[in-house]
Enzyme design. Structure first.
Site, short mmCIF file in Angstrom:
data_model
loop_
_atom_site.label_atom_id
_atom_site.label_comp_id
_atom_site.label_asym_id
_atom_site.label_seq_id
_atom_site.Cartn_x
_atom_site.Cartn_y
_atom_site.Cartn_z
N HIS A 29 0.81 -1.22 0.00
CA HIS A 29 0.00 0.00 0.00
C HIS A 29 0.85 1.28 0.00
O HIS A 29 0.64 2.17 -0.82
CB HIS A 29 -0.89 0.03 1.25
CG HIS A 29 -1.81 -1.15 1.37
ND1 HIS A 29 -3.02 -1.23 0.72
CD2 HIS A 29 -1.69 -2.30 2.09
CE1 HIS A 29 -3.61 -2.38 1.03
NE2 HIS A 29 -2.83 -3.04 1.84
O1 RIB Z 1 -4.08 -0.11 5.35
C1 RIB Z 1 -2.72 -0.13 5.00
C2 RIB Z 1 -1.94 0.84 5.81
O2 RIB Z 1 -1.98 0.48 7.19
C3 RIB Z 1 -0.45 0.87 5.45
O3 RIB Z 1 0.06 2.15 5.69
C4 RIB Z 1 0.16 -0.10 6.41
O4 RIB Z 1 1.54 0.19 6.68
C5 RIB Z 1 -0.67 0.14 7.63
O5 RIB Z 1 -0.11 1.25 8.31
#
Ligand code: RIB
Ligand code: CA
Length: 300
Positions: free
Chosen positions: A231
């Protein structure tokens, strides 16, 4: 950058360092995936591995503005990096939010903020010194939110759910914001072929990424996506290559602050009200994977 270094934050740090070099001006750690002390230590170690000891790393908030601290250890491991042991950094932390604010003030030009974590630090700065925030932060690209279901609760994505009030404050700060949420990132997994290509890159940074992305907890939460969704690195690509890896549309953003089952939901689209933000609506999986592998090849 503002991070809660976990595995995908680490990949985002490496990607930004590779592409921007000294353009990565400073990093702040915040409570999120792991407690802030762990996020601070992990961030410094990842920067050290990539030869970036000169980048100042600041210790930010140890808890959200209102909600209780959460963590995602089952995804990132107890240490936050999937159990990978990295050499400690010789560079000491650069201080806390006081020192971060002073560093922002000293910057020769306004900065773009890539936030891959709950927005607690940014919200604190925005409320503490709104003029400084508006003057020194030219735009924000945030990995967080979703216009559909969440991944922490059915309603809310993790970064949004950890500190919904911070999202509300930052989105309303007047600084242009791009929200790179699950509806874009989950369509952009690294598949087995991508992982093989990354694993074949002969740099320690690429080896670190290949190892971390193989962590069983991360694999488990990604089992339905046809690969591993990184992500935070997709949000980084949105900042580094505007319009080339992700496509965005402008929508109002409402954050659910109801403290009920939909607490932290990010409502965007025609039904929403509130400040307008750019919302990532799609991501180019092939282009992202190619650029990540190339970037890792350029690091130590
Ligand atoms: O939902 C994904 C996010 O939440 C990313 O930033 C991961 O590192 C967690 O922090
Ligand atoms: Ca993160």
């Amino acid at each position: 950058m503002d991070v809660d270094t976990g595995i995908d934050d680490a990949v985002a740090l490496l990607l930004v360092r590779s592409v921007l070099g000294e353009g990565l001006r400073m990093v702040s750690a915040v409570s999120g995936n792991v407690p802030v002390e762990r996020a601070l230590e992990n961030t410094r170690r990842v920067l050290h591995l990539s030869g970036a000891d000169e980048v100042p790393v600041f210790r930010g908030a140890s808890a959200p503005l209102v909600a209780e601290p959460m963590a995602a250890l089952w995804v990132h491991g107890e240490d936050g990096l999937g159990g990978v042991e990295l050499e400690p950094s010789p560079a000491p932390p650069a201080g806390g939010l006081d020192e971060l604010r002073a560093a922002l003030e000293r910057e020769p030009a306004p900065v773009a903020l890539l936030a891959t974590a709950p927005l607690t630090n940014a919200a604190l700065l925005a409320r503490w010194d709104p003029r400084l925030f508006a003057r020194r932060v030219e735009r924000i690209v945030w990995m967080g939110g979703s216009w559909g279901r969440g991944n922490d609760t059915p309603a809310a994505e993790f970064n949004a759910r950890v500190d919904p009030e911070a999202v509300h404050i930052v989105a309303g700060s007047g600084v242009p914001m791009t929200m790179v949420g699950l509806n874009a990132t989950e369509g952009c997994p690294l598949d087995d072929g991508d992982m093989e290509r990354i694993g074949a890159v002969a740099t320690r940074s690429a080896r670190l990424v290949a190892t971390m992305l193989g962590y069983e907890g991360l694999r488990r939460v990604n089992r339905d996506f046809g690969g591993v969704v990184v992500h935070d690195a997709i949000a980084a690509a949105t900042l580094l290559w505007p319009g080339e890896v992700t496509a965005t549309r402008r929508y109002p953003l409402t954050v659910d602050l109801s403290h009920g089952p939909s607490y932290g939901a990010t409502l965007t689209g025609p039904v929403a009200t509130g400040p307008e933000v750019e919302v990532a609506v799609a991501a180019d999986r092939v282009r992202f994977a190619q650029r990540l592998a190339s970037a890792l090849a350029r690091l130590p």
